[in-house]
Design an enzyme around this catalytic site. Structure first.
Site, mmCIF file in Angstrom:
data_model
loop_
_atom_site.group_PDB
_atom_site.id
_atom_site.type_symbol
_atom_site.label_atom_id
_atom_site.label_comp_id
_atom_site.label_asym_id
_atom_site.label_seq_id
_atom_site.Cartn_x
_atom_site.Cartn_y
_atom_site.Cartn_z
ATOM 1 N N TYR A 10 10.399 12.170 3.217
ATOM 2 C CA TYR A 10 9.552 12.289 4.462
ATOM 3 C C TYR A 10 9.806 11.094 5.561
ATOM 4 O O TYR A 10 9.567 11.128 6.806
ATOM 5 C CB TYR A 10 7.978 11.917 4.270
ATOM 6 C CG TYR A 10 7.464 12.843 3.349
ATOM 7 C CD1 TYR A 10 7.288 12.707 1.976
ATOM 8 C CD2 TYR A 10 6.619 13.694 3.996
ATOM 9 C CE1 TYR A 10 6.762 14.042 1.007
ATOM 10 C CE2 TYR A 10 5.980 14.957 3.146
ATOM 11 C CZ TYR A 10 5.973 14.874 1.560
ATOM 12 O OH TYR A 10 5.224 15.820 1.101
ATOM 13 N N LYS A 210 4.006 -5.242 6.784
ATOM 14 C CA LYS A 210 3.899 -3.694 6.414
ATOM 15 C C LYS A 210 2.567 -3.406 5.304
ATOM 16 O O LYS A 210 1.729 -2.555 5.385
ATOM 17 C CB LYS A 210 5.133 -3.010 5.935
ATOM 18 C CG LYS A 210 5.054 -1.917 5.273
ATOM 19 C CD LYS A 210 4.543 -0.676 6.246
ATOM 20 C CE LYS A 210 4.442 0.622 5.430
ATOM 21 N NZ LYS A 210 3.872 1.976 6.245
ATOM 22 N N CYS A 264 0.749 5.789 1.152
ATOM 23 C CA CYS A 264 0.618 4.422 1.653
ATOM 24 C C CYS A 264 -0.210 3.589 0.937
ATOM 25 O O CYS A 264 -0.525 2.809 0.421
ATOM 26 C CB CYS A 264 0.537 4.248 3.124
ATOM 27 S SG CYS A 264 1.675 5.209 3.982
ATOM 28 N N LYS A 267 -1.186 2.333 -2.762
ATOM 29 C CA LYS A 267 -0.114 1.545 -3.465
ATOM 30 C C LYS A 267 0.089 0.308 -2.525
ATOM 31 O O LYS A 267 0.527 -0.790 -3.066
ATOM 32 C CB LYS A 267 1.074 2.095 -3.666
ATOM 33 C CG LYS A 267 1.975 2.655 -2.514
ATOM 34 C CD LYS A 267 3.428 2.968 -2.939
ATOM 35 C CE LYS A 267 4.141 3.537 -1.970
ATOM 36 N NZ LYS A 267 5.156 2.547 -1.247
ATOM 37 N N ARG A 407 -16.514 15.213 3.319
ATOM 38 C CA ARG A 407 -15.733 14.760 4.501
ATOM 39 C C ARG A 407 -16.375 15.192 5.715
ATOM 40 O O ARG A 407 -15.923 15.419 6.973
ATOM 41 C CB ARG A 407 -14.250 15.496 4.661
ATOM 42 C CG ARG A 407 -13.315 15.111 3.501
ATOM 43 C CD ARG A 407 -12.844 13.900 3.514
ATOM 44 N NE ARG A 407 -11.811 13.457 2.331
ATOM 45 C CZ ARG A 407 -11.241 12.490 2.288
ATOM 46 N NH1 ARG A 407 -11.812 11.161 2.792
ATOM 47 N NH2 ARG A 407 -10.629 12.120 1.100
HETATM 48 N N1 SAJ Z 1 -9.423 8.192 4.824
HETATM 49 C C1 SAJ Z 1 -10.669 8.002 5.134
HETATM 50 N N2 SAJ Z 1 -11.492 7.450 5.890
HETATM 51 C C2 SAJ Z 1 -10.766 7.164 6.955
HETATM 52 C C3 SAJ Z 1 -9.490 7.355 7.098
HETATM 53 C C4 SAJ Z 1 -8.792 7.584 6.170
HETATM 54 O O1 SAJ Z 1 -11.434 8.464 3.834
HETATM 55 O O2 SAJ Z 1 -11.644 6.672 7.969
HETATM 56 C C5 SAJ Z 1 -8.634 8.720 3.650
HETATM 57 C C6 SAJ Z 1 -8.013 9.900 4.347
HETATM 58 O O3 SAJ Z 1 -8.659 11.228 3.830
HETATM 59 C C7 SAJ Z 1 -6.645 9.721 3.238
HETATM 60 C C8 SAJ Z 1 -6.524 8.218 2.994
HETATM 61 O O4 SAJ Z 1 -7.658 7.573 3.311
HETATM 62 O O5 SAJ Z 1 -7.071 10.420 1.824
HETATM 63 C C9 SAJ Z 1 -5.420 7.777 3.965
HETATM 64 O O6 SAJ Z 1 -5.747 8.363 5.366
HETATM 65 P P1 SAJ Z 1 -4.909 7.726 6.510
HETATM 66 O O7 SAJ Z 1 -5.276 8.197 7.769
HETATM 67 O O8 SAJ Z 1 -4.853 6.203 6.376
HETATM 68 O O9 SAJ Z 1 -3.396 8.221 6.446
HETATM 69 P P2 SAJ Z 1 -1.936 7.607 5.958
HETATM 70 O O10 SAJ Z 1 -2.414 7.132 4.497
HETATM 71 O O11 SAJ Z 1 -1.114 8.339 6.307
HETATM 72 O O12 SAJ Z 1 -1.839 6.388 6.795
HETATM 73 C C10 SAJ Z 1 -0.717 6.348 7.647
HETATM 74 C C11 SAJ Z 1 -0.637 4.937 7.645
HETATM 75 N N3 SAJ Z 1 0.728 4.802 8.468
HETATM 76 C C12 SAJ Z 1 1.780 4.141 8.039
HETATM 77 O O13 SAJ Z 1 1.908 3.595 6.791
HETATM 78 C C13 SAJ Z 1 3.039 4.259 8.484
HETATM 79 C C14 SAJ Z 1 -1.465 3.853 8.368
HETATM 80 O O14 SAJ Z 1 -1.024 2.731 8.553
HETATM 81 C C15 SAJ Z 1 -1.979 4.585 9.614
HETATM 82 O O15 SAJ Z 1 -3.125 3.918 10.175
HETATM 83 C C16 SAJ Z 1 -2.512 6.076 9.445
HETATM 84 O O16 SAJ Z 1 -1.312 6.702 8.877
HETATM 85 C C17 SAJ Z 1 -2.839 6.720 10.941
HETATM 86 O O17 SAJ Z 1 -3.824 6.096 11.272
HETATM 87 O O18 SAJ Z 1 -2.078 7.681 11.066
#
Ligand code: SAJ
Length: 429
Positions: A10, A210, A264, A267, A407
């Protein structure tokens, strides 16, 4: 200049394509023969939903000799830059990184690299890993000296599935370097496609930035999850409470949900903690991790409570689960909270049918999943579930009337008007 990208996942594949688009000759290395076969026939092994990725792939392929892929490490020997983008999972028992893929990638690079190369680690790693794992492994496998024969950088990826190219091209980056000069070389490389600000810092600062940026998000999600459970206990609506709190300056709450999955957040907090000297213990961060990991159990408890209210139990019931991906409108199912919930429901004697329009193996007909179900649980906020017709289809097709909303996909008011026994996380509107 020739760039070798080790790990075409990815992170590695989109980054390799952007470097190739910028005019570098890029060779992609991966040990997954199926992935290489897919790429060689002009298809993407993943990321069908990634905006712009397939077009970028086609445009690079049209340029002869700009980008090709291999599993033969000797083809990497004349590369000037190596970019390592492999997974760095943690052991679920020890909560420490295994680094199996990273060590193998370092061995591969060390075996073939020529003098004068620059090696960039994009994988997310625990603080101190550059100094204690990466550099020693490269010196050991290459029999060469850091600084004298090669340089290393740490440029952690900041990719979000669903907005990968946008992030790569516009988000700011940090580059961990041993010297300002080496950092500037890396910065120049990334500026070939990255329009964001690029800060040159120490290895440890880059490693902490990070892992901490995701630990911070994890803690904020955990706060939302804990406050939503407090709202449930007081029978008040989380969204209303959040809206009123956010009238205060500098306040913003995230969304409570059925769990925290992905590559992310589950972990990175553990990576941040991994090399801390005792007695330093980031208990807020680890408690938040446990809180988020427990959300599928909270969903299971809501289901039991709903059945209990009609003097029934979960045992023997058919449960339809909406969503398997780790976040809305993507096909990425790494560390899926639904997987955890599935195990819990099976342990309680339920029959589970999972639907997900994006994830291979679960993209079955929604009507068939809903038909005859005693209960429905929404685990992912895919847009398709938010269509007004879905609630009515459930009413028509289900055998029971229990609806657990993990959700905030549905309106409690509308669901209860249709006769559903509704439970949501903090949903009391
Ligand atoms: N989630 C919640 N509540 C929220 C936001 C997310 O339960 O308010 C859950 C989501 O359903 C998911 C998990 O958390 O299962 C992670 O969601 P995420 O929005 O954090 O998405 P990620 O894990 O892809 O996070 C990435 C991260 N980017 C990188 O590591 C480069 C994070 O730092 C970013 O903030 C996030 O994307 C983003 O905002 O796009």
């Amino acid at each position: 200049m020739k760039i070798a990208v080790v790990g075409l996942g990815y992170v590695g594949l989109p980054t390799a394509l952007l470097f190739a688009k910028s005019g570098f000759q890029v060779i992609g290395f991966d040990t997954d023969s199926q992935k290489l076969k897919t790429l060689k026939i002009g298809k993407l092994p993943f990321g069908e939903n990634e905006p712009g990725l397939f077009d970028l792939f086609l445009s690079v392929k049209r340029r002869k000799n700009q980008f090709h892929v291999t599993d033969d490490r000797s083809s990497l020997a004349d590369s000037d830059v190596f970019l390592i983008a492999v997974d760095t999972p943690i052991d679920q028992k020890t909560k420490k990184p295994t680094y199996t893929s990273l060590k193998s990638a370092l061995e591969t690079v060390g075996q073939v690299m020529k003098v004068g190369v620059n090696i960039i680690v994009e994988s997310t790693i625990a603080p101190l890993t550059m100094e204690k794992v990466v550099i020693p492994a490269l010196e050991q496998s290459s029999k060469r000296k850091i600084g004298q024969d090669f340089s290393v950088l740490h440029c952690p990826e900041r990719i979000t599935p669903g907005k990968t190219l946008h992030n790569l091209m516009y988000l700011d980056r940090v580059i961990g370097a041993a010297t300002e000069r080496e950092g500037r070389i890396g910065k120049k490389l990334y500026q070939s496609f990255c329009k964001g600000r690029i800060d040159i810092v120490s290895f440890r600062t880059a490693e902490v930035v990070k892992t901490a940026e995701n630990a911070q998000r994890d803690v904020e999600i955990a706060f939302a999850n804990e406050l939503a459970q407090v709202c449930d206990a007081y029978d008040v609506d989380f969204s209303s409470v959040r809206e009123l709190i956010e009238r205060m300056p500098n306040r913003s709450l995230l969304n409570p949900g059925a769990g925290v999955g992905g590559h992310c957040l589950p972990k990175d907090s553990w990576l941040l903690r991994a090399n801390l000297p005792t007695p330093v213990e980031p208990s807020l961060i680890t408690t938040a991790r446990s809180m988020n990991d427990a959300m599928p159990s909270y969903i299971s408890a809501l289901l039991k409570d709903a059945f209990r209210s009609i003097h029934q139990t979960v045992r023997g019931k058919k449960i339809a689960v909406l969503g398997y991906a780790y976040r809305e409108d993507t096909d990425d199912s790494r560390m899926s909270p639904t997987e955890t919930l599935h195990k819990l429901l099976k342990r309680n004697g339920a029959t589970v049918s999972i639907h997900d329009p994006y994830v291979k193996g679960f993209e079955r007909d929604l009507h068939r999943v809903l038909k005859g179900a005693h209960a429905v649980i929404s685990m992912v906020g895919h847009s398709v579930y938010k269509q007004p017709s879905v609630l009515r289809q459930m009413k028509t097709l289900m055998r029971g009337n229990v609806l657990i909303d993990g959700r905030h996909v549905f309106s409690r008011t509308k669901a209860e008007k249709l006769g559903f026994i509704f439970r949501g996380i903090g949903q009391h509107e």
